[in-house]
Design a protein around this motif. Structure first.
Motif, PDB file in Angstrom:
ATOM      1  N   ASP A 239       0.803  -1.223   0.000  1.00 27.72           N
ATOM      2  CA  ASP A 239       0.000   0.000   0.000  1.00 27.72           C
ATOM      3  C   ASP A 239       0.833   1.269   0.000  1.00 27.72           C
TER       4      ASP A 239
ATOM      5  N   ASP B  69      -2.497  13.568  14.225  1.00 28.38           N
ATOM      6  CA  ASP B  69      -1.608  12.524  13.705  1.00 28.38           C
ATOM      7  C   ASP B  69      -2.201  11.938  12.420  1.00 28.38           C
TER       8      ASP B  69
ATOM      9  N   ALA C  41      -3.258   8.965  11.327  1.00 24.62           N
ATOM     10  CA  ALA C  41      -4.463   8.133  11.288  1.00 24.62           C
ATOM     11  C   ALA C  41      -5.712   9.000  11.469  1.00 24.62           C
TER      12      ALA C  41
ATOM     13  N   THR D 226      -6.299  11.025   8.233  1.00 25.94           N
ATOM     14  CA  THR D 226      -6.883  10.207   7.165  1.00 25.94           C
ATOM     15  C   THR D 226      -8.351   9.906   7.445  1.00 25.94           C
ATOM     16  N   ALA D 227      -8.661   9.578   8.690  1.00 28.85           N
ATOM     17  CA  ALA D 227     -10.048   9.222   9.023  1.00 28.85           C
ATOM     18  C   ALA D 227     -10.971  10.421   8.823  1.00 28.85           C
TER      19      ALA D 227
ATOM     20  N   PRO E  88      -8.674   8.084  17.686  1.00 25.87           N
ATOM     21  CA  PRO E  88      -9.383   8.404  16.440  1.00 25.87           C
ATOM     22  C   PRO E  88      -8.668   7.755  15.251  1.00 25.87           C
ATOM     23  N   GLY E  89      -9.425   7.527  14.175  1.00 24.79           N
ATOM     24  CA  GLY E  89      -8.816   6.871  13.006  1.00 24.79           C
ATOM     25  C   GLY E  89      -8.836   5.373  13.200  1.00 24.79           C
ATOM     26  N   ASP E  90      -8.517   4.632  12.146  1.00 22.19           N
ATOM     27  CA  ASP E  90      -8.516   3.181  12.257  1.00 22.19           C
ATOM     28  C   ASP E  90      -7.349   2.608  11.480  1.00 22.19           C
TER      29      ASP E  90
ATOM     30  N   SER F 241      -7.576   2.607   7.436  1.00 20.77           N
ATOM     31  CA  SER F 241      -7.375   3.925   6.828  1.00 20.77           C
ATOM     32  C   SER F 241      -5.915   4.334   6.923  1.00 20.77           C
ATOM     33  N   ALA F 242      -5.314   4.084   8.103  1.00 25.79           N
ATOM     34  CA  ALA F 242      -3.918   4.460   8.294  1.00 25.79           C
ATOM     35  C   ALA F 242      -3.031   3.666   7.329  1.00 25.79           C
ATOM     36  N   MET F 243      -3.403   2.405   7.125  1.00 25.90           N
ATOM     37  CA  MET F 243      -2.605   1.517   6.294  1.00 25.90           C
ATOM     38  C   MET F 243      -2.744   1.876   4.821  1.00 25.90           C
ATOM     39  N   LEU F 244      -3.976   2.108   4.377  1.00 27.43           N
ATOM     40  CA  LEU F 244      -4.210   2.346   2.949  1.00 27.43           C
ATOM     41  C   LEU F 244      -3.959   3.797   2.552  1.00 27.43           C
ATOM     42  N   GLY F 245      -3.964   4.688   3.544  1.00 27.68           N
ATOM     43  CA  GLY F 245      -3.661   6.076   3.243  1.00 27.68           C
ATOM     44  C   GLY F 245      -4.811   6.812   2.591  1.00 27.68           C
TER      45      GLY F 245
ATOM     46  N   VAL G 255     -11.375  -0.039   1.562  1.00 24.73           N
ATOM     47  CA  VAL G 255     -11.308   0.009   3.032  1.00 24.73           C
ATOM     48  C   VAL G 255     -12.232  -1.055   3.629  1.00 24.73           C
TER      49      VAL G 255
ATOM     50  N   ILE H  99       1.719   2.763  17.016  1.00 20.58           N
ATOM     51  CA  ILE H  99       0.621   3.635  17.454  1.00 20.58           C
ATOM     52  C   ILE H  99       0.196   4.523  16.285  1.00 20.58           C
ATOM     53  N   PHE H 100       1.172   5.064  15.560  1.00 19.73           N
ATOM     54  CA  PHE H 100       0.823   5.931  14.425  1.00 19.73           C
ATOM     55  C   PHE H 100       0.069   5.166  13.345  1.00 19.73           C
TER      56      PHE H 100
ATOM     57  N   ARG I 227      -1.782   2.571  13.961  1.00 18.30           N
ATOM     58  CA  ARG I 227      -2.912   1.862  14.604  1.00 18.30           C
ATOM     59  C   ARG I 227      -2.778   0.347  14.406  1.00 18.30           C
TER      60      ARG I 227
END
Lengths: 531, 312
Positions: free
Chosen positions: A55, A410, A412, A415-416, B33-35, B38-42, B50, B273-274, B276
């Motif tokens: 990715d 940050d 994540a 992006t969310a 926040p975030g998952d 999403s963090a992985m796929l950007g 997703v 952590i960054f 997730r």
């Protein structure tokens, strides 16, 4: 003599045949030293070296050292050159691509490359259930062996299929070795296979300590030939060391512990240029830096001034791009002249929103916002370039009464919130993955993909032009379509245009021959270490 | 209760602690926040991609189902696969934990070697110039930010004088020790300041204690008094302090590991952590919790040996 190869490309819908000459990419002027080890400092390690399921750029940008594609991107990123296929031909009114497979190519385990490997690899890459990149090959209906040639049958003509065959996800893997890898599912097999990849690329991975070091060794069966008639690559060993801290990476380079490093901070480029033991390289890139605007009429229940095109144009006119470039990139960038970089095929330049405060104020007044308004921009915490850009924007927009608030989060979270459309403005940057304007357009301007960068901006004519452009094989017609798309998008300004920047890479003077193409691929096949 | 029984009791107390830590870290990681996907796929991923990958990773199952899987696996010593690296979490941790442990151990030893003699000198010369000088120097060490000290050490001793490599970890134990010296020294500088000040204070307090006057009255030599009585008593607080601090060194070497390009668990934790990367965050927290608990247990045992009144 530089070997040249003739690639037979029968022109498509028009039925006109054309012969195009291609040159093998990176070839240094003088024969390079053979053997030796090059150590290259990377800011982050790769995550998953599978061409289909990865990715991230940390994977994509090094995959080409292990695997090859049927066609390869040219060094200027504008076209393709022969790879595992020596020639291609478009037939059947643009619905079939016939490729001639290079003879005598072997994988790094010694087994020969066969049409079966190509069919297997492309079928896996285009499987809609596999990875994030299959849409690049979505037009393929069937890949088959047509009396010695590879026939790619398309559902409909596809103008991007040729560059797609030169993109990392269509890399060719050995079917037998892949299928023999342990694992219950294809994904499990891919995980295991990517631990010890087998490809036709210039190098073979021999050791990988995640987060620390990746060691590659020369692939003796690699098919490319150097100027001296011998096989490439020149290097015996290539080692990637992971050094996340910019200052430490540069200290290591200066101390001679590594031979080269990527992502040199702009602030350090001049200093390295002045160092006689080093060579600073600035490779043309497809990278653009901009701010994405959310143009929906209301955000979190309140009216959104960015819904008005005049407000968006005013914000663009109030940005002094040259000043931003001078401060953030220390003069290394160039102003954006379209939403796509000037290195993207079919880029069409326009004098994009020259700095004009009077005009900006006038546009705001016309929009009924003469008194200014409040604006919030999301940005990645700790990213100095983005903070510089926003601090400058804050001061520049203050002059037309716009009050900018900076919200740091940050990655994540960023992006969310971006995906949910929960932002008013955000910092962003983009690099192309394919030598074609289709990809960037599908993200920036074509609404059905990701809502035009989740901005909510939609233009029916642009959507229609994009779809037509995907099937348009006449180059002149396609260029006209992309000109119209760019003109329409740029006039609607759903982004704040900033700058393009090159890739800053630094080497010891004895380390030569590295190439980074505009797509970002780090190519070490012709790299060498002088003794 | 005999000592062995007491130790078993302590270990038994640790088990519910781990369970609670497991619950807390599982919930906390998901409250961010975030998952992961999403963090992985950007930025570029489509909603469809997703959804598909969330399903493939089992992250669309209920929290309870995911928690039960996690606890079930953890109880058997399995921590699943890293979402970002796609390799077993256990292999990621087992590659990196020894690095951080070695770094922590070296930092502790260097800190002790610096702090112990100087604490004595400072205490013996309380409020005279050697004491003031030592305290001033350590104060600088304590108050300088780690990333700055690290870069100064790298610039001067590695890039400048070429006495040490500029970061990295090397291959083989001698190379590891050589590469880790500067990062360990960086960590040790602030740590030793804490030990030095505490030990100096304890020595001064012990020197004023009645039993020391009594020893002097018995005619014991100053050396014997210092080594046998003062050091032993003063060491009690120091041992506790070092034990408590090793925990924070273990988890807190993040910046040092980044500056010195040391592939330890500190960096892994921050990266996870960054991104997730829940399985890595959970497993690493549990492993660090085990190590910190064992360090505390060892500290208590040592404390008990130094001061039998304390028990285990």
């Amino acid at each position: 003599m530089t070997p040249t190869i003739l690639l037979n490309r029968r022109a498509t819908l028009g039925g006109v045949a054309a012969l195009l000459a291609f040159q093998f990419g990176p070839a240094p002027a003088l024969a390079a030293t053979r053997g030796g080890r090059m150590v290259f400092g990377r800011y982050a390690d790769s995550l998953f070296l599978d061409p289909v399921l990865n990715d991230a750029n940390v994977d994509i940008w090094v995959l080409t050292n292990l695997y090859d594609t049927l066609l390869l991107p040219t060094a200027d990123g504008q076209g393709v050159q022969p790879g595992l296929a020596t020639a291609y031909e478009i037939a059947d009114a643009g619905r079939t691509v016939l490729l001639t497979l290079r003879e005598g190519v072997k994988f790094s385990d010694g087994t020969p490359l066969t049409p079966d490997d190509v069919i297997f690899s492309l079928d896996r890459a285009r499987d809609p259930k596999a990875g994030a990149w299959n849409s690049l090959l979505a037009s393929i209906e069937k890949v088959e062996n047509a009396s010695g040639k590879i026939a790619i049958r398309l559902k409909s003509p596809d103008a991007t299929i040729i560059p797609a065959l030169a993109t990392f996800n269509s890399a060719i893997l050995p079917r037998r070795a892949f299928e023999a890898t342990a694992g219950a599912t294809m994904e499990d097999k891919a995980k295991a296979f990517s631990e010890k990849p087998i490809g036709t690329g210039p190098f073979v991975m021999v050791e990988w300590k995640r987060g620390s070091v990746m060691k590659l060794k020369r692939n003796p069966s690699h098919w490319k030939t150097a100027e001296d008639g011998q096989k490439l690559p020149y290097l015996e060993e290539l080692e990637f060391q992971i050094i996340p801290d910019d200052a430490t990476r540069l200290l290591k380079l200066k101390a001679g512990e590594i031979d080269g490093t990527e992502l040199v901070p702009y602030a350090r480029v001049k200093e390295l240029q002045a160092d006689p033991t080093l060579r600073m390289e600035l490779w043309p890139s497809t990278r653009v830096a901009y701010l994405t605007m959310n143009v929906r009429p209301t955000l979190r229940g309140a009216a959104n001034p960015l819904a008005n095109v005049k407000v968006r144009q005013a914000l663009n006119h109030a940005i002094n791009k040259d000043a931003v470039i001078a401060v953030t990139t220390l003069g290394l960038g160039t102003p954006m002249r379209s939403f796509m970089s000037s290195t993207t095929p079919l880029f069409s330049a326009s004098p994009l929103y020259p700095y004009d405060l009077a005009k900006a104020k006038g546009l705001l007044a016309e929009a009924g916002m003469a008194g200014g308004f409040d604006l919030t921009c999301l940005t990645l915490s700790g990213n100095q370039d983005n903070l510089n850009n926003l601090t400058l924007a804050q001061q520049m927009w203050a002059q037309i009464g716009v009050r900018l608030k900076i919200e740091q989060v940050d990655n994540a979270t960023l992006t969310a919130r971006y995906r949910a459309g929960d932002f008013q403005l955000r910092t962003a940057a983009w690099t192309n993955d394919i030598s074609d304007p289709g990809q960037i357009t599908s993200y920036f301007a074509y609404f059905p993909n990701i809502g035009s960068l989740h901005s909510g901006w939609q233009d029916a004519r642009v959507d229609e032009l994009y779809l037509a452009s995907q099937k348009e094989i006449d180059p002149a017609k396609r260029a006209a379509q992309y000109k119209e798309i760019q003109d329409t998008y740029n006039a609607a300004a759903p982004i704040v245009y900033l700058y393009e920047t090159p890739y800053p890479v630094a080497f010891r003077v004895k380390a030569k021959g590295f190439v980074q193409i505009p797509l970002g691929n780090n190519i070490f096949e012709a790299a060498s270490i002088e003794k | 209760m005999n000592r062995a029984g007491a130790i078993v009791g302590r270990i038994a107390q640790i088990i519910p602690t781990f369970f609670l830590i497991g619950v807390v870290v599982f919930v906390l990681a998901r409250l961010l926040p975030g998952d992961a996907v999403s963090a992985m796929l950007g930025d570029r991923a489509t909603d469809e991609a997703v959804r598909r990958i969330t399903h493939q990773l089992g992250l669309d199952r209920s929290m309870v189902a995911q928690f039960l899987t996690f606890i079930g696996q953890a109880a058997q010593g399995h921590f699943g696969q890293s979402l970002a690296f796609r390799v077993p979490v256990a292999s990621l941790i087992s590659e990196r934990l020894p690095v951080t442990l070695l770094l922590t151990l070296m930092a502790t030893l260097i800190a002790m070697c610096m702090a112990l003699p100087l604490a004595f000198v400072a205490a013996m010369n309380a409020n005279r110039w050697p004491d003031i000088l030592i305290r001033a120097v350590f104060q600088v060490g304590l108050s300088s930010p780690v990333f700055y000290v690290g870069l100064v050490l790298l610039t001067v001793f590695a890039a400048g004088l070429r006495l040490f490599p500029v970061g990295g970890y090397g291959e083989g134990l001698p190379a590891h020790l050589y590469h880790l010296f500067l990062p360990a020294l960086t960590l040790a500088l602030s740590f030793s300041a804490v030990i030095m000040r505490t030990l100096r204070g304890s020595i001064l307090a012990v020197l004023r204690a009645e039993f020391v006057d009594f020893a002097r009255a018995k005619g014991l030599s100053a050396r014997v008094i210092l080594l046998r009585h003062v050091l032993r008593s003063a060491a009690i607080t120091t041992v506790t302090l070092v034990g408590l601090h090793i925990g924070s060194l273990l988890g807190g070497a993040v910046i040092t590991e980044s500056v010195f390009a040391v592939p330890g668990v500190g960096r892994l934790m921050v990266d996870s952590i960054f991104s997730r990367d829940y399985p890595v965050i959970q497993a690493l927290t549990l492993v660090l919790a085990v190590l910190v608990s064992l360090t505390f247990l060892a500290t208590d045992l040592l404390h008990g040996w130094l001061d039998p009144r304390a028990g285990v």
